[in-house]
Scaffold this motif. Structure first.
Motif, mmCIF file in Angstrom:
data_model
loop_
_atom_site.group_PDB
_atom_site.id
_atom_site.type_symbol
_atom_site.label_atom_id
_atom_site.label_comp_id
_atom_site.label_asym_id
_atom_site.label_seq_id
_atom_site.Cartn_x
_atom_site.Cartn_y
_atom_site.Cartn_z
ATOM 1 N N ILE A 116 -56.139 -29.235 -30.666
ATOM 2 C CA ILE A 116 -55.220 -30.362 -30.666
ATOM 3 C C ILE A 116 -55.962 -31.624 -30.245
ATOM 4 C CG2 ILE A 116 -54.419 -29.983 -28.296
ATOM 5 C CD1 ILE A 116 -51.575 -30.794 -29.486
ATOM 6 N N MET A 117 -55.593 -32.718 -30.884
ATOM 7 C CA MET A 117 -56.165 -34.013 -30.532
ATOM 8 C C MET A 117 -55.111 -34.885 -29.852
ATOM 9 S SD MET A 117 -58.112 -34.710 -34.127
ATOM 10 C CE MET A 117 -58.943 -36.194 -33.599
ATOM 11 N N PRO A 148 -63.009 -38.944 -28.657
ATOM 12 C CA PRO A 148 -63.633 -40.275 -28.601
ATOM 13 C C PRO A 148 -62.632 -41.369 -28.935
ATOM 14 C CG PRO A 148 -65.027 -38.720 -29.795
ATOM 15 C CD PRO A 148 -63.741 -38.012 -29.539
ATOM 16 N N ASN A 149 -62.767 -42.517 -28.287
ATOM 17 C CA ASN A 149 -61.795 -43.581 -28.546
ATOM 18 C C ASN A 149 -61.988 -44.230 -29.906
ATOM 19 O OD1 ASN A 149 -64.053 -45.115 -28.065
ATOM 20 N ND2 ASN A 149 -63.359 -45.885 -26.077
ATOM 21 N N SER A 155 -66.001 -46.186 -37.130
ATOM 22 C CA SER A 155 -67.441 -45.883 -36.992
ATOM 23 C C SER A 155 -67.713 -44.387 -37.146
ATOM 24 C CB SER A 155 -67.960 -46.357 -35.621
ATOM 25 O OG SER A 155 -67.710 -47.726 -35.442
ATOM 26 N N LEU A 156 -67.352 -43.860 -38.289
ATOM 27 C CA LEU A 156 -67.448 -42.425 -38.525
ATOM 28 C C LEU A 156 -68.856 -41.887 -38.296
ATOM 29 C CD1 LEU A 156 -64.970 -42.299 -41.455
ATOM 30 C CD2 LEU A 156 -64.998 -40.612 -39.613
ATOM 31 N N GLU A 157 -68.907 -40.685 -37.714
ATOM 32 C CA GLU A 157 -70.170 -39.997 -37.431
ATOM 33 C C GLU A 157 -70.188 -38.665 -38.176
ATOM 34 O OE1 GLU A 157 -70.342 -39.556 -33.209
ATOM 35 O OE2 GLU A 157 -70.407 -41.719 -32.823
ATOM 36 N N LEU A 158 -71.396 -38.129 -38.340
ATOM 37 C CA LEU A 158 -71.550 -36.857 -39.050
ATOM 38 C C LEU A 158 -70.678 -35.766 -38.428
ATOM 39 C CD1 LEU A 158 -75.404 -36.732 -39.681
ATOM 40 C CD2 LEU A 158 -73.601 -37.235 -41.341
ATOM 41 N N GLY A 159 -70.607 -35.770 -37.091
ATOM 42 C CA GLY A 159 -69.854 -34.743 -36.374
ATOM 43 C C GLY A 159 -68.355 -34.835 -36.549
ATOM 44 N N ASP A 160 -67.889 -35.900 -37.184
ATOM 45 C CA ASP A 160 -66.447 -36.018 -37.445
ATOM 46 C C ASP A 160 -66.034 -35.200 -38.660
ATOM 47 O OD1 ASP A 160 -66.594 -39.564 -36.619
ATOM 48 O OD2 ASP A 160 -66.292 -37.818 -35.320
ATOM 49 N N SER A 161 -67.014 -34.705 -39.399
ATOM 50 C CA SER A 161 -66.695 -33.886 -40.572
ATOM 51 C C SER A 161 -65.942 -32.642 -40.133
ATOM 52 C CB SER A 161 -67.980 -33.468 -41.300
ATOM 53 O OG SER A 161 -68.652 -34.592 -41.822
ATOM 54 N N ALA A 162 -64.757 -32.453 -40.710
ATOM 55 C CA ALA A 162 -63.875 -31.363 -40.299
ATOM 56 C C ALA A 162 -62.649 -31.398 -41.200
ATOM 57 C CB ALA A 162 -63.435 -31.532 -38.838
ATOM 58 N N VAL A 163 -61.758 -30.436 -40.975
ATOM 59 C CA VAL A 163 -60.438 -30.488 -41.610
ATOM 60 C C VAL A 163 -59.452 -30.946 -40.545
ATOM 61 C CG1 VAL A 163 -58.647 -29.253 -42.868
ATOM 62 C CG2 VAL A 163 -61.053 -28.618 -43.189
#
Lengths: 114, 113
Positions: free
Chosen positions: B45-46, B61-62, B80-88
């Protein structure tokens, strides 16, 4: 640290037989447990739940068993059908119960062979 | 007559970009959620909102900011998308926060290159 663990990433059973999916949790304060089913390219769907005041809850072919002393729950599917092939997630509701916060296990992929 | 819908279903973008994912539910529910399913398949959960008010804000992250214009919508903005944001990313709703059954959308697969 995982508070909810499903140690079997996959399970394969024959159609008509019993499927047993297992889940362990770490915190004895957890008092509400759920199972969700997920098909590919879809969101999880609620399957069945159990409160800690019970040790068994049944809904048709699906039964969830809770062993509080072992901090373990299991989902039994009898008889298994090919349409049951999906990923099954165990989840616990985190107190306080009025936030809706769920913590999920990493899922077990069930394959039911015709 | 989809209960919980998300757009887009797929999103491919480059690092550093800003993107949004929209979620709508037509179930009349009071509570909505955002979950992230990472590469290890954990569903975490976010955020959750109850009647447009934030009630759960996990350690996220904010750069991630949820916005709820009304109780039927909960959008997720990512800066400011990062590689680690890749997800479903899954949106979900429930009648209220005390109910155990949450209804999930079909998910949005975000790929950051």
């Amino acid at each position: 640290d995982q508070q909810v663990k499903q140690n079997s990433p996959s399970l394969s059973v024959q159609e008509g037989r019993i499927s047993i999916l297992n889940c362990d949790y770490t915190n004895s304060m957890f008092d509400y447990f759920l199972w969700y089913k997920k098909y590919p390219a879809e969101g999880p769907t609620f399957l069945i739940s159990i409160s800690s005041i019970k040790d068994k809850n049944e809904d048709g072919r699906f039964t969830v068993f809770l062993n509080k002393s072992a901090k373990h729950l299991s989902l039994h599917i009898v008889p298994s059908q090919p349409g049951d092939s999906a990923v099954y997630f165990c989840a616990v509701k985190i107190p306080p119960s009025n936030t809706g916060k769920l913590i999920f296990g990493q899922g077990t992929t069930l394959q039911v062979k015709p | 007559d989809t209960a919980v819908s998300q757009t887009p279903k797929y999103l491919v973008t480059q690092m550093g970009n800003d993107k949004s994912i929209k979620c709508e539910q037509n179930l009349g529910h009071d509570t909505m959620y955002w979950y992230k399913q990472d590469s290890k398949k954990f569903l975490k959960i976010m955020f959750s909102y109850n009647n447009k008010e934030l009630i759960i804000n996990e350690t996220v992250p904010n750069r991630f900011s949820p916005k709820s214009p009304d109780k039927a919508h909960l959008n997720l903005h990512i800066n400011s998308l990062e590689l680690g944001d890749s997800a479903v990313y899954f949106c979900a709703s429930s009648q209220d926060a005390s109910r155990d059954e949450q209804y999930f959308g079909p998910g949005t697969r975000l790929t950051v290159t």
